[in-house]
Design an enzyme around this catalytic site. Sequence first.
Site, PDB file in Angstrom:
ATOM      1  N   ALA A  12      62.597 -66.674 -10.082  1.00 36.43           N
ATOM      2  CA  ALA A  12      63.868 -66.162 -10.607  1.00 36.43           C
ATOM      3  C   ALA A  12      63.779 -65.918 -12.111  1.00 36.43           C
ATOM      4  O   ALA A  12      64.189 -64.860 -12.604  1.00 36.43           O
ATOM      5  CB  ALA A  12      64.995 -67.152 -10.296  1.00 36.43           C
ATOM      6  N   GLU A  31      59.728 -72.871 -20.026  1.00 37.22           N
ATOM      7  CA  GLU A  31      59.204 -73.431 -18.777  1.00 37.22           C
ATOM      8  C   GLU A  31      58.666 -74.819 -19.072  1.00 37.22           C
ATOM      9  O   GLU A  31      57.831 -74.990 -19.949  1.00 37.22           O
ATOM     10  CB  GLU A  31      58.113 -72.532 -18.195  1.00 37.22           C
ATOM     11  CG  GLU A  31      57.285 -73.156 -17.088  1.00 37.22           C
ATOM     12  CD  GLU A  31      58.090 -73.707 -15.890  1.00 37.22           C
ATOM     13  OE1 GLU A  31      58.936 -72.986 -15.355  1.00 37.22           O
ATOM     14  OE2 GLU A  31      57.846 -74.886 -15.517  1.00 37.22           O
ATOM     15  N   ARG A 105      51.874 -67.735  -2.953  1.00 39.87           N
ATOM     16  CA  ARG A 105      52.790 -67.906  -4.085  1.00 39.87           C
ATOM     17  C   ARG A 105      52.088 -67.777  -5.431  1.00 39.87           C
ATOM     18  O   ARG A 105      52.657 -67.265  -6.400  1.00 39.87           O
ATOM     19  CB  ARG A 105      53.482 -69.270  -3.998  1.00 39.87           C
ATOM     20  CG  ARG A 105      54.575 -69.306  -2.977  1.00 39.87           C
ATOM     21  CD  ARG A 105      55.060 -70.702  -2.720  1.00 39.87           C
ATOM     22  NE  ARG A 105      56.079 -70.705  -1.687  1.00 39.87           N
ATOM     23  CZ  ARG A 105      57.387 -70.722  -1.907  1.00 39.87           C
ATOM     24  NH1 ARG A 105      57.850 -70.776  -3.133  1.00 39.87           N
ATOM     25  NH2 ARG A 105      58.234 -70.713  -0.909  1.00 39.87           N
ATOM     26  N   TYR A 213      52.021 -67.692   9.624  1.00 36.47           N
ATOM     27  CA  TYR A 213      51.753 -66.302   9.215  1.00 36.47           C
ATOM     28  C   TYR A 213      50.518 -66.245   8.322  1.00 36.47           C
ATOM     29  O   TYR A 213      50.062 -67.265   7.813  1.00 36.47           O
ATOM     30  CB  TYR A 213      52.968 -65.656   8.546  1.00 36.47           C
ATOM     31  CG  TYR A 213      53.545 -66.337   7.323  1.00 36.47           C
ATOM     32  CD1 TYR A 213      53.028 -66.124   6.052  1.00 36.47           C
ATOM     33  CD2 TYR A 213      54.657 -67.179   7.429  1.00 36.47           C
ATOM     34  CE1 TYR A 213      53.597 -66.714   4.925  1.00 36.47           C
ATOM     35  CE2 TYR A 213      55.228 -67.776   6.322  1.00 36.47           C
ATOM     36  CZ  TYR A 213      54.683 -67.537   5.061  1.00 36.47           C
ATOM     37  OH  TYR A 213      55.241 -68.131   3.953  1.00 36.47           O
ATOM     38  N   ASP A 291      67.476 -70.846  -7.042  1.00 38.26           N
ATOM     39  CA  ASP A 291      67.746 -72.174  -6.479  1.00 38.26           C
ATOM     40  C   ASP A 291      68.661 -73.016  -7.373  1.00 38.26           C
ATOM     41  O   ASP A 291      69.285 -73.956  -6.897  1.00 38.26           O
ATOM     42  CB  ASP A 291      66.428 -72.938  -6.257  1.00 38.26           C
ATOM     43  CG  ASP A 291      65.773 -72.565  -4.928  1.00 38.26           C
ATOM     44  OD1 ASP A 291      66.223 -71.594  -4.293  1.00 38.26           O
ATOM     45  OD2 ASP A 291      64.810 -73.245  -4.536  1.00 38.26           O
TER      46      ASP A 291
HETATM   47  P1  FAD Z   1      61.907 -72.696  -8.693  1.00 39.02           P
HETATM   48  O1  FAD Z   1      60.823 -72.077  -7.894  1.00 39.02           O
HETATM   49  O2  FAD Z   1      62.245 -74.110  -8.399  1.00 39.02           O
HETATM   50  O3  FAD Z   1      61.497 -72.549 -10.225  1.00 39.02           O
HETATM   51  C1  FAD Z   1      62.149 -73.269 -11.225  1.00 39.02           C
HETATM   52  C2  FAD Z   1      61.249 -73.321 -12.441  1.00 39.02           C
HETATM   53  O4  FAD Z   1      61.947 -73.933 -13.508  1.00 39.02           O
HETATM   54  C3  FAD Z   1      59.997 -74.169 -12.232  1.00 39.02           C
HETATM   55  O5  FAD Z   1      58.892 -73.467 -12.749  1.00 39.02           O
HETATM   56  C4  FAD Z   1      60.277 -75.450 -13.005  1.00 39.02           C
HETATM   57  O6  FAD Z   1      59.089 -76.054 -13.513  1.00 39.02           O
HETATM   58  C5  FAD Z   1      61.149 -74.929 -14.122  1.00 39.02           C
HETATM   59  N1  FAD Z   1      62.106 -75.915 -14.667  1.00 39.02           N
HETATM   60  C6  FAD Z   1      62.835 -76.827 -13.989  1.00 39.02           C
HETATM   61  N2  FAD Z   1      63.669 -77.467 -14.808  1.00 39.02           N
HETATM   62  C7  FAD Z   1      63.467 -76.950 -16.045  1.00 39.02           C
HETATM   63  C8  FAD Z   1      64.066 -77.181 -17.326  1.00 39.02           C
HETATM   64  N3  FAD Z   1      65.045 -78.081 -17.475  1.00 39.02           N
HETATM   65  N4  FAD Z   1      63.625 -76.459 -18.382  1.00 39.02           N
HETATM   66  C9  FAD Z   1      62.633 -75.535 -18.229  1.00 39.02           C
HETATM   67  N5  FAD Z   1      62.034 -75.272 -17.049  1.00 39.02           N
HETATM   68  C10 FAD Z   1      62.467 -75.961 -15.969  1.00 39.02           C
HETATM   69  N6  FAD Z   1      61.991 -68.123   0.091  1.00 39.02           N
HETATM   70  C11 FAD Z   1      61.750 -66.864   0.529  1.00 39.02           C
HETATM   71  O7  FAD Z   1      62.361 -65.902   0.019  1.00 39.02           O
HETATM   72  N7  FAD Z   1      60.819 -66.629   1.525  1.00 39.02           N
HETATM   73  C12 FAD Z   1      60.142 -67.644   2.141  1.00 39.02           C
HETATM   74  O8  FAD Z   1      59.299 -67.407   3.012  1.00 39.02           O
HETATM   75  C13 FAD Z   1      60.407 -68.978   1.724  1.00 39.02           C
HETATM   76  N8  FAD Z   1      59.767 -70.024   2.308  1.00 39.02           N
HETATM   77  C14 FAD Z   1      60.044 -71.309   1.908  1.00 39.02           C
HETATM   78  C15 FAD Z   1      59.416 -72.382   2.546  1.00 39.02           C
HETATM   79  C16 FAD Z   1      59.690 -73.678   2.161  1.00 39.02           C
HETATM   80  C17 FAD Z   1      59.044 -74.833   2.911  1.00 39.02           C
HETATM   81  C18 FAD Z   1      60.575 -73.928   1.072  1.00 39.02           C
HETATM   82  C19 FAD Z   1      60.866 -75.326   0.619  1.00 39.02           C
HETATM   83  C20 FAD Z   1      61.201 -72.870   0.423  1.00 39.02           C
HETATM   84  C21 FAD Z   1      60.956 -71.557   0.831  1.00 39.02           C
HETATM   85  N9  FAD Z   1      61.578 -70.453   0.224  1.00 39.02           N
HETATM   86  C22 FAD Z   1      61.350 -69.180   0.663  1.00 39.02           C
HETATM   87  C23 FAD Z   1      62.530 -70.667  -0.905  1.00 39.02           C
HETATM   88  C24 FAD Z   1      61.892 -70.333  -2.254  1.00 39.02           C
HETATM   89  O9  FAD Z   1      60.692 -71.057  -2.406  1.00 39.02           O
HETATM   90  C25 FAD Z   1      62.836 -70.703  -3.402  1.00 39.02           C
HETATM   91  O10 FAD Z   1      64.122 -70.208  -3.120  1.00 39.02           O
HETATM   92  C26 FAD Z   1      62.335 -70.087  -4.717  1.00 39.02           C
HETATM   93  O11 FAD Z   1      61.081 -70.600  -5.043  1.00 39.02           O
HETATM   94  C27 FAD Z   1      63.334 -70.381  -5.839  1.00 39.02           C
HETATM   95  O12 FAD Z   1      62.826 -69.882  -7.044  1.00 39.02           O
HETATM   96  P2  FAD Z   1      63.500 -70.300  -8.435  1.00 39.02           P
HETATM   97  O13 FAD Z   1      62.738 -69.554  -9.475  1.00 39.02           O
HETATM   98  O14 FAD Z   1      64.967 -70.142  -8.345  1.00 39.02           O
HETATM   99  O15 FAD Z   1      63.257 -71.877  -8.552  1.00 39.02           O
END
Ligand code: FAD
Length: 394
Positions: A12, A31, A105, A213, A291
Amino acid sequence: MNRVIIAGGGIAGLAASLAFDRAGWEVTVLERAPQLGEVGAGIQLSPNACKVLDWLGILPAIREHAFTPATADLRDGLSGETLLSVPLGPAAEARWHAPYLHIHRADLLSVLAKAVERRRIDLRLGIEAVRAVDQPDAVSVHLSDGSLLAADLAIGADGIRSALRAAINPDEAPRFTGQTAWRALIPAAALPGGTIPRTATVWAGAGRHLVTYYLRGGDLINLVAVLERAAWTEESWSAPGDVDALRKAFDGWHPAVSALLAAVDTCFLWGLFDRPEQVRWTSGHTALIGDAAHPMLPFMAQGAGMALEDVPVLVNAVGSGSDIPAALEAFERRRWPRVTRVLQRARANGRLFHHPPGMAQWLARTPIRLAGQIAPGLAAGQLDWLYGFDATQG
Ligand code: FAD
């Protein structure tokens, strides 16, 4: 020039940084990890997600690393009976105007990171956003080194344990969903060819299911094995998994599943958490995406898809940055109904996949089976609202 601070360099946060940079904003990404990275696992990118990656200009690079499944199948985990099969591959591109892809990933993150490197984005690693404090015309972001950054907009893309979410919704915390997931990557060469179909397959059974997959041109098989549990007692959110426990949980399943589990060398176990959905994602000059805003069960494979969709809607709402609080409210109003629908569908899929054999399972599966047999096109049509959506438009 407007300035945005993005907490989190995951899918994101990096996608948002590219979009805001292109819109002419000065962008800083914080990050907390010392380097960008992702868990060693695959991810499914559905057409609605790929439309955003295309809009960001990185879909060609993603395709280079991706695997295209032939179909998305729902099968009985014990008998292997196919209950439903939705055509993907070229049929997905024709129907939903973007591909359905599987990617490692690490490859997805590396494509995003390379695109970030090519722009004038200030990416700071090994530093945490601690909190965001709203001001009348701006926002201050407090950092883990004690310093303070001022900006017109702060974006919490910092995942399910979001630090920025705490200021907007102080009294809630992630909840264990009663679901756990083992994840493993298995070299395809470890199995006789054709054991695992070149599809996105859900193998469903009582209180558990498995997803298989391919990744990296078919060299790797991605396995997610979900099992219901009463509680999550591990200290961390993920822990090294016990391969024997994984095999035992799916003992007696279809021979293809047993062969795959026999080839698992190492695995990780995750507790699956979510958060209440009746909360705010924005306040003043701060917005949550991905998330951090709407964590969900992965049973629709849409968490990252929803995170990516947030990005164009947010950038388009904020525009040149004239009334940010009003723009953020508009963003939230626009995204909430769709994200909530997806999130609730993911929960419902858990119930559908996990029925024990018996009347309830028969009742739940019969319409799916019939639709698959009588009108195979109907199943694809049921996904038009999800995969056919283009968040970059309007
Ligand atoms: P995150 O990936 O959690 O990234 C957050 C980032 O912020 C991290 O790098 C972390 O280190 C950093 N961070 C945290 N706190 C701080 C802070 N205070 N200051 C600075 N940095 C910080 N989604 C799909 O679309 N397709 C799929 O097939 C799929 N399969 C999945 C399978 C499993 C088993 C799981 C658990 C999830 C799956 N998902 C899938 C969901 C997907 O992985 C998440 O929705 C997605 O990774 C969210 O991305 P994000 O960037 O919002 O959060």
